[in-house]
Motif scaffolding. Structure first.
Motif, PDB file in Angstrom:
ATOM      1  N   TYR A  32       0.837  -1.187   0.000  1.00  0.00           N
ATOM      2  CA  TYR A  32       0.000   0.000   0.000  1.00  0.00           C
ATOM      3  C   TYR A  32       0.873   1.238   0.000  1.00  0.00           C
ATOM      4  CZ  TYR A  32       0.315   0.685   5.171  1.00  0.00           C
ATOM      5  OH  TYR A  32       0.727   0.905   6.454  1.00  0.00           O
ATOM      6  N   ARG A  37      -4.059   4.671  -1.558  1.00  0.00           N
ATOM      7  CA  ARG A  37      -5.063   5.042  -0.563  1.00  0.00           C
ATOM      8  C   ARG A  37      -5.863   6.274  -0.965  1.00  0.00           C
ATOM      9  NH1 ARG A  37      -4.488   5.805   5.968  1.00  0.00           N
ATOM     10  NH2 ARG A  37      -6.708   5.463   6.351  1.00  0.00           N
ATOM     11  N   ASN A  45      -5.321  -0.779   0.488  1.00  0.00           N
ATOM     12  CA  ASN A  45      -5.361   0.311   1.470  1.00  0.00           C
ATOM     13  C   ASN A  45      -6.234  -0.128   2.638  1.00  0.00           C
ATOM     14  OD1 ASN A  45      -8.215   1.203   0.853  1.00  0.00           O
ATOM     15  ND2 ASN A  45      -7.245   1.523  -1.140  1.00  0.00           N
ATOM     16  N   GLU A  47      -8.942   1.075   3.895  1.00  0.00           N
ATOM     17  CA  GLU A  47     -10.385   1.123   3.658  1.00  0.00           C
ATOM     18  C   GLU A  47     -10.858  -0.068   2.828  1.00  0.00           C
ATOM     19  OE1 GLU A  47      -8.833   4.618   5.172  1.00  0.00           O
ATOM     20  OE2 GLU A  47      -8.282   3.815   3.218  1.00  0.00           O
TER      21      GLU A  47
END
Length: 142
Positions: A32, A37, A45, A47
């Motif tokens: 990531y 992100r 990411n 989320e």
């Protein structure tokens, strides 16, 4: 009950750095970065991982609710869309949209919808996230 864990390692600055996220038992490991992100860069990411956890938890909870009601599903497929927005408090997960499709022999749509709502309200990840984020549900019987 078992305790679940994951880990992350970040190297460098926020915008130029990069990292890896790994689940505790090694079932998933992904890279990531700032771009993955906050833009459309390659990698995962936090989320996206929250979305995966929520979709998985809801699908299991809904399957249980359907089975308990006498309608064991052939399948439940759920997508969770996590919205990360800039608010006065900073970047915040503001909303999660659950879209689910169930193949459930013998159930009518009204009962399907009722059980889907109950699963949304009672899945552990929904209960964790709902105080801070609005959770919507679109349930379709296939």
């Amino acid at each position: 009950m078992p305790i679940r864990s994951s880990s992350a390692r970040w190297q460098g600055t926020l915008t130029e750095g990069s990292g890896t996220i790994r689940t505790g038992k090694g079932g998933f490991e992904g890279n990531y970065s700032f771009k993955s992100r906050f833009e459309e860069g390659e990698g995962t990411n936090p989320e996206e991982l929250i979305a995966a956890a929520h979709a998985g938890c809801f699908s299991m909870a809904f399957s249980k609710a359907l089975s308990d009601a006498g309608f064991p599903p052939s399948s439940v497929e759920t997508t969770a869309n996590v919205h990360l927005d800039k608010t006065d408090a900073g970047m915040t997960v503001t909303r999660i949209d659950l879209d689910t499709v169930g193949v459930v022999p013998g159930i009518d749509d009204a009962q399907f919808q009722s059980l889907a709502i109950g699963a949304k309200e009672n899945c552990p990840i929904s209960r964790l996230l709902s105080p801070g984020a609005a959770i919507s549900l679109n349930a379709k019987l296939s």
